[in-house]
Motif scaffolding. Structure first.
Motif, PDB file in Angstrom:
ATOM      1  N   ILE A  64     -29.643  -1.021 -59.954  1.00 31.47           N
ATOM      2  CA  ILE A  64     -30.918  -0.943 -58.963  1.00 31.47           C
ATOM      3  C   ILE A  64     -30.496  -1.298 -58.083  1.00 31.47           C
ATOM      4  O   ILE A  64     -31.326  -0.620 -57.367  1.00 31.47           O
ATOM      5  CB  ILE A  64     -32.534  -2.060 -59.938  1.00 31.47           C
TER       6      ILE A  64
ATOM      7  N   GLN B  37     -31.113   2.569 -55.736  1.00 30.60           N
ATOM      8  CA  GLN B  37     -31.909   1.784 -54.204  1.00 30.60           C
ATOM      9  C   GLN B  37     -31.302   2.786 -53.475  1.00 30.60           C
ATOM     10  O   GLN B  37     -32.178   3.345 -52.407  1.00 30.60           O
ATOM     11  CB  GLN B  37     -32.560   0.398 -54.188  1.00 30.60           C
TER      12      GLN B  37
ATOM     13  N   LEU C  82     -32.751   4.809 -60.577  1.00 30.10           N
ATOM     14  CA  LEU C  82     -33.980   3.583 -61.057  1.00 30.10           C
ATOM     15  C   LEU C  82     -34.558   3.786 -62.223  1.00 30.10           C
ATOM     16  O   LEU C  82     -35.091   2.345 -62.703  1.00 30.10           O
ATOM     17  CB  LEU C  82     -34.151   3.401 -59.156  1.00 30.10           C
TER      18      LEU C  82
ATOM     19  N   TYR D  31     -34.516   0.398 -64.756  1.00 31.67           N
ATOM     20  CA  TYR D  31     -35.838  -0.531 -64.850  1.00 31.67           C
ATOM     21  C   TYR D  31     -37.216  -0.498 -66.050  1.00 31.67           C
ATOM     22  O   TYR D  31     -36.913  -1.037 -66.993  1.00 31.67           O
ATOM     23  CB  TYR D  31     -37.149  -0.079 -63.615  1.00 31.67           C
TER      24      TYR D  31
ATOM     25  N   GLN E 147     -42.641   0.277 -62.090  1.00 29.62           N
ATOM     26  CA  GLN E 147     -41.354   0.419 -61.746  1.00 29.62           C
ATOM     27  C   GLN E 147     -40.979   1.839 -62.014  1.00 29.62           C
ATOM     28  O   GLN E 147     -40.291   2.617 -61.665  1.00 29.62           O
ATOM     29  CB  GLN E 147     -40.643  -0.427 -61.487  1.00 29.62           C
TER      30      GLN E 147
END
Length: 116
Positions: A6, A10, A26, A30, A45
């Motif tokens: 993550i 990010q 991502l 998630y 998310q």
């Protein structure tokens, strides 16, 4: 490992907000995290990042697969099927999309067997 994934994805989208594969990464991370702890905020998310990836690159089959996977968890089977179908129209050999359709069909059979 998911926390690190993550973090790295990010950083990638922070460096390049138009990097659709970063949003797919991502979303997938998630989604995996959601499958561990079933926290709806984490599922949101996954959904949000998949939608952003698809918005940025509608031709990216992995974005549609990521969306489909998250929608299956949300039990939005019609929308998930549409996402997987879109992925397969872009990449007919995408194994994840085929597995996703199988998961939907299995869930529908279970629901029918249980009377729902």
């Amino acid at each position: 490992r998911l926390d690190r994934a993550i973090q790295v994805f990010q950083q990638a989208v922070n460096a390049d907000p138009a990097y659709a594969p970063g949003y797919v990464g991502l979303s997938e991370a998630y989604w995996r995290r959601f499958r561990e702890n079933r926290d709806d905020a984490i599922l949101q998310q996954a959904l949000g990042n998949a939608r952003e990836a698809g918005r940025l690159d509608p031709q990216l089959a992995r974005a549609h697969v990521a969306l489909g996977l998250a929608l299956v968890e949300e039990r939005s089977y019609l929308d998930a099927r549409a996402a997987f179908d879109r992925a397969l129209s872009l990449d007919p050999t995408n194994a994840q999309a085929h597995r996703g359709i199988g998961a939907i069909e299995q869930a529908e059979l279970v629901a029918a067997a249980l009377g729902g």
